[in-house]
Structure formats: structure tokens, C-alpha cells
Design a protein around this motif. Sequence first.
Motif, short mmCIF file in Angstrom:
data_model
loop_
_atom_site.label_atom_id
_atom_site.label_comp_id
_atom_site.label_asym_id
_atom_site.label_seq_id
_atom_site.Cartn_x
_atom_site.Cartn_y
_atom_site.Cartn_z
N GLY A 178 52.63 -29.14 93.26
CA GLY A 178 52.62 -27.68 93.44
C GLY A 178 53.88 -27.12 94.07
N GLY A 179 54.07 -25.83 93.86
CA GLY A 179 55.11 -25.09 94.56
C GLY A 179 56.54 -25.32 94.12
N VAL A 180 56.73 -25.97 92.98
CA VAL A 180 58.11 -26.27 92.56
C VAL A 180 58.74 -25.15 91.72
CG1 VAL A 180 57.86 -28.78 92.67
CG2 VAL A 180 57.33 -27.59 90.54
N GLY A 181 57.95 -24.12 91.39
CA GLY A 181 58.50 -23.00 90.64
C GLY A 181 58.08 -22.98 89.18
N LYS A 182 56.92 -23.51 88.91
CA LYS A 182 56.42 -23.57 87.53
C LYS A 182 56.14 -22.17 86.98
CE LYS A 182 52.48 -25.12 87.88
NZ LYS A 182 52.01 -23.74 88.04
N SER A 183 55.50 -21.34 87.80
CA SER A 183 55.22 -19.96 87.35
C SER A 183 56.53 -19.20 87.19
CB SER A 183 54.33 -19.24 88.35
OG SER A 183 53.17 -19.98 88.57
N PHE A 184 57.45 -19.49 88.06
CA PHE A 184 58.77 -18.88 88.03
C PHE A 184 59.48 -19.20 86.70
CE2 PHE A 184 63.27 -18.88 89.11
CZ PHE A 184 63.41 -17.82 89.97
N ASP A 189 46.65 -21.47 85.51
CA ASP A 189 46.57 -21.89 86.91
C ASP A 189 45.44 -21.08 87.55
OD1 ASP A 189 47.03 -22.96 89.35
OD2 ASP A 189 49.14 -22.39 89.48
N ASN A 208 64.34 -27.09 89.74
CA ASN A 208 64.41 -25.85 90.52
C ASN A 208 64.84 -26.21 91.94
OD1 ASN A 208 64.16 -23.15 91.17
ND2 ASN A 208 61.94 -23.24 91.46
N PRO A 238 69.28 -22.59 91.09
CA PRO A 238 69.44 -22.50 92.55
C PRO A 238 68.28 -21.73 93.17
CG PRO A 238 70.76 -20.83 91.48
CD PRO A 238 70.09 -21.61 90.37
N ASP A 290 67.38 -18.63 94.69
CA ASP A 290 68.06 -17.34 94.65
C ASP A 290 67.07 -16.25 95.07
OD1 ASP A 290 69.15 -14.90 93.98
OD2 ASP A 290 70.10 -15.63 92.14
N1 LIG Z 1 64.73 -20.58 92.23
C1 LIG Z 1 64.03 -19.78 93.01
N2 LIG Z 1 64.64 -18.87 93.78
C2 LIG Z 1 63.93 -18.06 94.60
N3 LIG Z 1 62.59 -18.07 94.71
C3 LIG Z 1 61.92 -18.95 93.96
C4 LIG Z 1 62.59 -19.84 93.06
N4 LIG Z 1 61.65 -20.59 92.43
C5 LIG Z 1 60.45 -20.18 92.91
N5 LIG Z 1 60.60 -19.20 93.82
C6 LIG Z 1 59.54 -18.54 94.58
O1 LIG Z 1 58.78 -19.58 95.22
C7 LIG Z 1 57.40 -19.31 95.17
C8 LIG Z 1 56.65 -20.45 94.45
O2 LIG Z 1 57.06 -20.47 93.08
P1 LIG Z 1 56.01 -20.60 91.90
O3 LIG Z 1 54.79 -19.77 92.17
O4 LIG Z 1 56.73 -20.37 90.64
O5 LIG Z 1 55.63 -22.14 92.06
P2 LIG Z 1 54.52 -22.97 91.28
O6 LIG Z 1 55.09 -24.31 91.04
O7 LIG Z 1 54.05 -22.22 90.08
O8 LIG Z 1 53.38 -23.01 92.37
P3 LIG Z 1 51.87 -23.51 92.22
O9 LIG Z 1 51.94 -24.97 92.29
O10 LIG Z 1 51.21 -22.88 93.41
O11 LIG Z 1 51.35 -23.00 90.91
C9 LIG Z 1 57.26 -17.96 94.49
O12 LIG Z 1 57.16 -16.96 95.45
C10 LIG Z 1 58.56 -17.80 93.69
O13 LIG Z 1 58.93 -16.46 93.50
#
Ligand SMILES: Nc1ncnc2c1ncn2[C@@H]1O[C@H](COP(=O)(O)OP(=O)(O)OP(=O)(O)O)[C@@H](O)[C@H]1O
Length: 274
Positions: free
Chosen positions: A45-51, A73, A205, A242, A244
Motif C-alpha cells: 500500500g501507499g506507493v502511489g498506485k491511485s496516483f 480499491d 514512484n 519524483p 512532487d
Molecule cells: N509522486 C508523488 N508526488 C507527490 N505526492 C504523491 C506522489 N505519489 C503519491 N502521492 C500522494 O501520496 C498519497 C498516496 O498515494 P496513492 O493514494 O496514489 O497511493 P496508493 O498506492 O494508491 O495507496 P493505497 O495502497 O492506499 O491504495 C496520495 O495523497 C498521493 O496524492
Amino acid sequence: MAENSCSGCTSESCEGCSGQPESLLEQLNQYSSVKKVIGVVSGKGGVGKSFVTGSLAAMMRKQGYQVGIMDADITGPSIPKMFGIHGPAQGTDQGILPIEAEDGTKIMSINLLMEDEEAPVIWRGPVLAGVVKQFWSDVFWGDLDYLFVDMPPGTGDVPLTVFQSLPVDGIVIVTSPQDLVQMIVKKAYNMAQMMKIPVLGVVENYSYLKCPDCGKEIKLFGESKIDEIASELAMPVLGKMPLDPSYAELADQGIFYKADNIYLGEAVKKIQDL
Ligand SMILES: Nc1ncnc2c1ncn2[C@@H]1O[C@H](COP(=O)(O)OP(=O)(O)OP(=O)(O)O)[C@@H](O)[C@H]1O
């Protein structure tokens, strides 16, 4: 889209079925057509997948494609907030209508069906899996060029359901530069291999943080090992993003569709070439 020519027939009625394992593919909503289904997965989790899901969808939409996002999700939905949309989604004779973000991206998420967006979803695996199937069969997506599926992290019930029930054309694996990455990426990769889903590549990410003053790249999580891992698995690295804060701001303001993620150009190309 991956073919499911034998779904709906039995081994008695179709010679093509004999000896083949039964397909578990769900029928797409009958009033919709989806050309390509792209899954976005992560081992943890939390690696930025939704991003990454949101970025890819926004970039494809900017190029004029009809794009949808299925937020699979279910227990941690973040796509509606990123795209500034709220429920409740409405139903018609054709199915549940996804909600359109300002850029025209069609989105379906459990948060668009709940009365209270902040109420937790405390459901067991089979119920979660059922919701994902309904997002495919009961949502009136219309005609889409690309449907991006934002998966929950890991290799649990929901990713398994998506891989078995939807004709996924390819997945993008998202990861971050940490020591555990090798094992985690391999788990996600191996799951896709076992399910015979093509892996389009991996996106790293949080690769670095660019100092706003001097422009120096600071490697917050240490040296990246992604090139090594990707070459070991013979898959391409589709981007290194990065950290960002300006992207995070767009997400927080609900205007993520405005994000122009220059780091994902390769990923977009790879998807267009499918
Ligand atoms: N490269 C980046 N730069 C800045 N903020 C980021 C970046 N990648 C992700 N974030 C921020 O970090 C947080 C977590 O990202 P995200 O929700 O995409 O993760 P996830 O892997 O989908 O999490 P989960 O496992 O909970 O589904 C969000 O608030 C997102 O906006």
C-alpha cells in the motif's frame, strides 16, 4: 480486448470448449463496450498506485480517448476525491451511471454509491469481489477506449477477481525504491504471470525529491534497484517519478485530471501500442 469466445457456452454445445478450463470472465454491461482494460497494481500500500492510475487516465483523456476508471480499491477508494466528484451515482435501465469528472473521465467507485463517503467498508473478500464484478457488469460505461482499474494493494481476493473476471489486457506495476521492493514486485509480477495477464512494465514512484532551491535530486528512499529487478524479469521500466508536492496538491484539490505527468510518457506509449 482479450477474447472470451467460449464464455456462456458449455462443453456439450461447443467443440472449442472441450478440454479447456471454464472461463470465469464476467459479461460486460450489455450497453457498453470497452476496447482495452488496464490494471494498475502494487505489491504493497501507499506507493502511489491511485496516483499512477489517475495520471494515466488523465493523459489518455487529454489525447482525446474515451476513458473510464474503475476504483477497485473498495476499502480505500481515493479516485473520486482526486477527480473532485461525489455521489450518489444514479441508475437507469441500462445500468448504474458512472460519474463524469470535469474532463469527461467516467468514474465508478464504492464511494459514489455510499450515503456517507466517510463510512468504512467492512466487508469480507467475497462481497468485495462481488462489487468489482458488478462494476463491470452493471455499470453503464458506454463506449470506452480505455478502462483503468485501480486495484487494492497486494495479491488478495479483489486482484484475483479482477484478473479472473475482467478481460485485462495488461497491468502496470507501481512500486517505490525500498529494500523490500524486489520481493514485492516479484509477487505482483508472478501473480500476473500465473493468471496469464501481460505485464506492461513497472513504474517507480518516490524515486527522488527535487530540491526546489538548487534542483538537486535527493534520493529519499536510497538508491533505486528497479532497473535490476526489471531486467531480471524482462519487463520495461515505464517511468521514475519524483515526489512532487504540486501533484499531491492537484489531488487534494480534486483537479487531478489537470496533472500532466511528464514522467509517464513511456507508459502512455506502451498502452497506446497495445
Ligand atoms: N509522486 C508523488 N508526488 C507527490 N505526492 C504523491 C506522489 N505519489 C503519491 N502521492 C500522494 O501520496 C498519497 C498516496 O498515494 P496513492 O493514494 O496514489 O497511493 P496508493 O498506492 O494508491 O495507496 P493505497 O495502497 O492506499 O491504495 C496520495 O495523497 C498521493 O496524492
